[in-house]
Design an enzyme around this catalytic site. Structure first.
Site, short mmCIF file in Angstrom:
data_model
loop_
_atom_site.label_atom_id
_atom_site.label_comp_id
_atom_site.label_asym_id
_atom_site.label_seq_id
_atom_site.Cartn_x
_atom_site.Cartn_y
_atom_site.Cartn_z
N LYS A 280 0.83 -1.13 -0.01
CA LYS A 280 -0.11 0.10 -0.10
C LYS A 280 0.87 1.24 -0.17
CE LYS A 280 -4.43 1.07 1.74
NZ LYS A 280 -5.68 0.72 2.61
N GLU A 366 -20.17 -6.03 8.59
CA GLU A 366 -21.18 -5.22 9.25
C GLU A 366 -22.07 -6.10 9.88
OE1 GLU A 366 -19.70 -4.20 6.18
OE2 GLU A 366 -18.90 -2.32 6.77
N ARG A 394 -25.90 -2.48 5.34
CA ARG A 394 -25.47 -3.85 5.06
C ARG A 394 -25.93 -4.81 6.28
NH1 ARG A 394 -20.81 -5.12 1.84
NH2 ARG A 394 -21.64 -4.35 -0.42
C1 LIG Z 1 -19.09 -2.65 2.98
C2 LIG Z 1 -18.28 -1.59 3.52
N1 LIG Z 1 -17.52 -1.41 4.53
C3 LIG Z 1 -16.65 -0.52 4.84
C4 LIG Z 1 -16.07 0.07 3.86
C5 LIG Z 1 -14.93 1.17 4.05
N2 LIG Z 1 -13.66 0.73 3.47
C6 LIG Z 1 -13.16 1.39 2.19
S1 LIG Z 1 -11.83 0.71 1.66
C7 LIG Z 1 -11.87 -0.24 2.97
C8 LIG Z 1 -10.44 -1.12 3.32
C9 LIG Z 1 -10.52 -2.26 2.37
O1 LIG Z 1 -9.43 -3.01 2.42
P1 LIG Z 1 -8.70 -3.80 1.10
O2 LIG Z 1 -9.92 -4.63 0.30
O3 LIG Z 1 -7.51 -4.89 1.76
O4 LIG Z 1 -8.21 -2.71 0.12
P2 LIG Z 1 -6.86 -1.67 0.36
O5 LIG Z 1 -7.41 -0.39 0.64
O6 LIG Z 1 -5.82 -2.28 1.48
O7 LIG Z 1 -6.20 -1.64 -0.99
C10 LIG Z 1 -12.92 -0.18 4.03
C11 LIG Z 1 -12.99 -0.87 5.30
C12 LIG Z 1 -16.49 0.02 2.62
N3 LIG Z 1 -15.98 0.77 1.43
N4 LIG Z 1 -17.55 -0.75 2.39
#
Ligand SMILES: Cc1ncc(C[n+]2csc(CCOP(=O)(O)OP(=O)(O)O)c2C)c(N)n1
Length: 621
Positions: A280, A366, A394
């Site tokens: 990242k 969630e 959700r």
């Molecule tokens: C249902 C839901 N819950 C929470 C989020 C907030 N959110 C956006 S990106 C993220 C982290 C995602 O992690 P990952 O899939 O590993 O992607 P990275 O950011 O590490 O590239 C979160 C928790 C979301 N977009 N959707």
């Protein structure tokens, strides 16, 4: 002299596919540099986008997009995808009103195969597309790209479980950067970490990977051998057991590994699973060092980074919640706090440090978070679930069936209620008043200012049943919260300004524009505080004393707070002239929060206009 000589020539992936493999690292460097400079000017998601530059290039290079389908999960990592698919100029207005969306959007581009913003949908959607392709007798590839954080949600596993037996031709790419927004949690994370640390496996894999990437003819052999040794060796067993052919892990920044591997995977039928390791923030030292802080950024100077940022002069509602959480936890050790992977965004990090055993980050899950809170409440604890309004969608059945039906004392701290601004329609919290009000047993509060938010959280905590406090994104009116933890009488609103003829019934943050409009109208203003139970007595009293009642809410009109007021008036036999101000029955695009409020009539001018258009001639001043 242009700064991006190669990138300047790419306005469509077809042009990218004309490049030689040797040119791709140069393009990756330009793309990454462009990304940093562009996001520095607009704000947006940074770390995740820097981490997917090579993966995006490789996918558009190998696959025949948009004919082949790329389905991104969450979609916050698709800036490189947007740049390569003809939207580079549009990046200057990323997330601005009328500009390029921060997420994939089907109406924006044929390359955006699936609209997204909430996580963990990509495998389901890609599977649907792959099955449709098969049914229609078409021949194309479908690829889902999902992060290790997003993979922790139930829906991702439901889709894997289905895809494995559906025998669909699809590829799932797990983009594993060992991070969600915060460091990841849970058993899946441990499983993935074990994959990476298994040295015997890594040695075996390195050899296997080379074979796979250079010689398609060896692939079949490799697969057969793998089938035998996997049970002992392969850390991908979890995905294998679900019916996928697991390949990896490979370095997601190494185009020499990515491209031949994808080319080979293209030739394999059935569900394929490629595990890719990325970093990242890759290529921008500040983001690499602090990917959490650089996950989502406001404008910054690339050479200074976010260090140049100034803190806001007023605390946000999120901070008010974080302070309350610590103060309440210090007085009551039954308090436990839960977040579905949004500890930072929800203002819980100080609590997590002070009360680590009472802090539960359950991952992006969630539904589980809500039922987990219900379980804690069954055993006499007092769970506080901090969750963005949009993400509670959700966990709706869990809210209804697991919490409300059993009347369990769970506090829902609903952040980002109302219009959130740049993140747009996937993230606006504009449905919660409707979807919560219709559930029996729920108490639902909307604070008008910071102190009231604190009081409402205390009210919810002391209430012996489920209660939600819904507060907006950003800062409030600037009312300093009292140190004490005082509660409010449940179901009671208050009159904030006494006027004549017109009464404005304001819910939550709409109190400020209502008060401003009331000065010009000499209207009465009620701060309603509770959407449920709504203050029937106050409504009927206002109806008796005024000729026009106007409810104002930052929620869709259908089923919202105004609809509750209408019900009370009808039940009470009132024939007063009543109108509702709120959001229309359409999705609101992204853009500046204040601009969106003005555009939808939820500001002083909007209120004035509505009132003037509804006043009967005899009631005009
Ligand atoms: C249902 C839901 N819950 C929470 C989020 C907030 N959110 C956006 S990106 C993220 C982290 C995602 O992690 P990952 O899939 O590993 O992607 P990275 O950011 O590490 O590239 C979160 C928790 C979301 N977009 N959707």
């Amino acid at each position: 002299m242009t700064t991006y000589p190669l990138l300047d020539t790419i306005n469509h992936p077809a042009r990218l596919r004309e490049l030689t493999v040797e040119q791709l690292p140069v393009l990756a460097e330009e793309l990454r540099r462009f990304l940093i400079e562009s996001v520095a000017q607009t704000g947006g998601h940074l770390s995740s986008n820097l981490g997917t530059v090579e993966l995006t290039l490789a996918l558009h290079y190998v696959y025949n997009t948009p004919e082949d389908r790329l389905v991104w999960d969450v979609g916050h990592q698709t800036y490189a995808h947007k740049i390569l698919t003809g939207r580079r100029e549009g990046m200057a207005r990323l997330r601005s009103h009328g500009g390029v969306s921060g997420f994939p959007k089907r109406s924006e581009s044929e390359f955006d195969t699936f609209g997204v913003g909430h996580s963990s949908t990509s495998i389901s959607a890609a599977l649907g597309m792959a099955q449709a392709t098969r049914l229609k007798g078409e021949n194309r590839h479908t690829v889902a790209i999902i992060g290790d954080g997003a993979m922790s949600a139930g829906q991702a596993f439901e889709a894997l479980n289905n895809a494995g037996v559906a025998d669909a031709n699809m590829l799932v790419i797990l983009n594993d950067n060992d991070m969600s927004i915060s460091p990841p949690v849970g058993a899946l994370h441990k499983h993935l970490a074990r994959i990476l640390s298994g040295s015997a496996f890594n040695a075996a894999r390195k050899a296997g990977e080379k074979m796979l990437s250079v010689s398609p003819s060896l692939l079949e052999f490799a697969n057969r051998v793998e089938g035998h040794v996997k049970g002992l060796l392969s850390p991908g067993t979890l995905f294998e057991e679900l019916g996928f052919n697991y390949i990896g892990p490979i370095d997601g920044h190494d185009l020499d590994a990515l491209i031949p591997t994808l080319q080979n995977l293209q030739k394999l039928p059935g569900p394929q699973f490629l595990h890719v390791i990325t970093k990242k923030g890759q290529g921008y030292k500040l983001a690499e060092a602090d990917p959490v802080r650089y996950h989502g950024v406001s404008k910054f100077q690339p050479d200074l980074g976010l260090d140049g940022e100034k803190p806001g002069d007023r605390p946000s509602y999120t901070q008010i919640f974080g302070d309350w959480l610590c103060d309440m936890a210090a007085t009551d050790d039954r308090l436990v706090a839960i977040t579905p992977a949004m500890g930072e965004g929800s203002g819980m990090m100080r609590f997590a440090e002070r009360f680590p055993t009472r802090y539960f980050d359950v991952g992006i899950a969630e539904q589980h978070a809500v039922t987990f809170a219900a379980g804690l409440a069954c055993e006499g604890l007092r769970p506080v679930l901090a969750i963005y309004s949009t993400f509670l969608q959700r966990g709706y059945d869990q809210l209804l069936h697991d919490v409300a039906l059993q009347n369990l004392p769970v506090v829902f701290a609903l952040d980002r209620g109302g219009l959130v601004g740049a993140d747009g329609p996937t993230h606006h919290g504009t449905f919660d008043l409707s979807y919560i009000t219709c559930i029996p047993n729920m108490v639902l509060m909307t604070p008008a200012d910071e102190n009231e938010c604190r009081q409402m959280l205390t009210t919810a905590f002391r209430h012996d049943g489920p209660a939600a406090v819904r507060y907006p994104r950003g800062a409030g009116m600037g009312v300093k919260p009292e140190k004490t933890l005082g509660a409010l009488p449940v179901g009671k609103g208050e009159i904030r300004r006494q006027g004549r003829r017109v009464a404005l019934l304001a819910f939550g943050a709409m109190l400020a524009p209502a008060l401003a409009a009331a000065e010009e109208l000499d209207a009465t203003v009620a701060n309603m505080r509770f959407v449920k139970p709504i203050d029937c007595e106050l409504i009927l009293q206002l109806a008796a004393e005024h000729s026009l009642l106007v409810s104002v809410e930052e929620n869709v009109l259908i089923g919202g707070a105004g609809a509750e007021v209408a019900r009370v008036l009808e039940d009470g036999g009132s024939t007063v002239n009543f109108v509702r101000i709120g959001l229309p029955d359409r999705f609101i695009d992204h853009g500046d929060q204040a601009l969106l409020l003005a555009e939808t009539g939820l500001d002083k001018n909007g209120i004035l206009q509505k009132v003037h258009s509804c006043l009967k001639p005899q009631d005009k001043p």
